[in-house]
Design a protein around this motif. Structure first.
Motif, short mmCIF file in Angstrom:
data_model
loop_
_atom_site.label_atom_id
_atom_site.label_comp_id
_atom_site.label_asym_id
_atom_site.label_seq_id
_atom_site.Cartn_x
_atom_site.Cartn_y
_atom_site.Cartn_z
N GLN A 1 0.83 -1.21 0.00
CA GLN A 1 0.00 0.00 0.00
C GLN A 1 0.86 1.26 0.00
O GLN A 1 0.53 2.25 -0.65
CB GLN A 1 -0.93 0.01 1.22
N ASP B 1 0.55 10.27 -3.45
CA ASP B 1 -0.52 10.48 -2.48
C ASP B 1 0.06 10.49 -1.07
O ASP B 1 -0.05 9.52 -0.32
CB ASP B 1 -1.57 9.37 -2.64
N TYR B 2 0.72 11.57 -0.71
CA TYR B 2 1.35 11.67 0.61
C TYR B 2 1.65 13.13 0.93
O TYR B 2 1.57 14.00 0.04
CB TYR B 2 2.63 10.84 0.67
N LEU C 1 2.18 9.12 5.05
CA LEU C 1 1.14 8.51 4.23
C LEU C 1 -0.25 8.93 4.67
O LEU C 1 -1.23 8.72 3.95
CB LEU C 1 1.28 6.99 4.28
N GLN D 1 0.90 4.33 -2.78
CA GLN D 1 0.72 5.75 -2.48
C GLN D 1 1.90 6.58 -2.97
O GLN D 1 1.73 7.70 -3.47
CB GLN D 1 0.55 5.95 -0.97
#
Length: 307
Positions: A118, A127-128, A278, A122
């Motif tokens: 996962q 996506d962080y 995250l 990310q």
């Protein structure tokens, strides 16, 4: 168009970290990425010795030879010691890191081995968030000669040698008048380091975004000597005010001997440690999970009938 590039820094003493590093490299290569790898050993600070008092490794020289500013992110596999080492290695390149815990406490790590798929997803999707943590530049001078320097994410500790008496430290913070502290040692820490040695010495916990440093005496001789929090724009100079040789340690990792003619210069570094988060950073959650801070009290007993 050139392939994107990622980095991996791992603790090569731990078989699990070595195995996971190879697996992550394979995953990234399969996704079309180039990967640069290095061990955390390259960021380990060196110790000076009485026979060799100068053991100088410049701050920028710890960058791994195959790492450059084209690296989008670096995954760090290990415990807190590996994370501290990796910060010294890549902070001069401004590379963000994702710390994956393969150690014990993992106070500085973001995720765990079982969450790697996962996490990679990310990372590749960007996506962080990135959380910047301030670092210290610690330098030791003898007259005008630079003897030793290092980046520090946690703290600089100056303490007496074993079997010697209590020491005196003359400390000047910015333009303020020098102060004398009588103690077994002193700690100058960042907000990140406020939950490390400084906490054990009675210093306060400071949330990471607060732009301060703190000074905490170790076993002070006076009840008036307490931890001091001050602006991180101030430059600190520490002078040994005793004839005893002292020991300086940075991030619990390396350091050198300090003699009466030396001066330790500490300032906020131009480089930050950049941590990939995250999910939105939640410092109090980490304090609760790792240190037990703010846990609910044991349930109070119900009313008791008196005989």
């Amino acid at each position: 168009m050139p392939k994107p590039k990622a980095g991996i820094i791992y603790n090569d003493i731990k078989p699990t970290a070595c195995q996971i590093a190879a697996e992550i490299e394979e995953m990234l290569v399969a996704c079309g990425w180039n990967v640069a790898k290095a061990t955390g050993l390259g960021g380990i600070l060196q110790y000076a010795s009485p026979e060799s008092p100068v053991c100088h490794t410049s701050i920028e020289s710890l960058v791994p030879p195959n790492f450059d500013k084209d690296i989008a992110f670096t995954l760090v596999l290990g415990g807190d010691g590996t994370v501290l080492s990796a910060c010294r290695q890549i902070a001069p390149l401004n590379i963000p890191l994702l710390a994956i815990n393969t150690g014990h406490m993992g106070f500085l790590t973001e995720t765990y081995i079982n969450q790697i798929p996962q996490a990679i997803e990310q990372l590749l999707a960007e996506d962080y968030e990135i959380e910047d943590r301030s670092m210290l530049a610690v330098r030791v001078f003898r007259e005008d000669s630079l003897l030793w320097e290092a980046l520090s994410l946690n703290e600089m500790v100056l303490h007496r040698e074993p079997l010697t008496s209590m020491c005196h430290f003359e400390i000047q913070i910015g333009r303020h008048a020098p102060v004398d502290v009588a103690a077994d040692g002193i700690i100058i820490s960042t907000p990140t380091g406020s939950t490390a040695y400084s906490l054990s010495s009675g210093g306060p916990v400071v949330t990471p975004e607060v732009p301060v440093l703190q000074l905490a005496p170790i076993c002070p001789h006076s009840l008036a000597s307490r931890a001091l929090v001050f602006s991180d724009t101030e430059i600190v100079n520490v002078f040994p005010a005793t004839q005893n040789r002292m020991v300086m340690v940075v991030d619990g990792n390396g350091g050198c001997y300090i003699v009466p003619d030396d001066r330790i210069n500490i300032s906020k570094s131009q480089f930050n440690a950049r941590f990939i988060r995250l999910k939105s950073p939640e410092f109090f959650r980490i304090l609760r999970e790792k240190l037990g801070w703010g846990l609910p009290h044991i349930a109070k007993p119900t009313s008791v009938e008196l005989p």
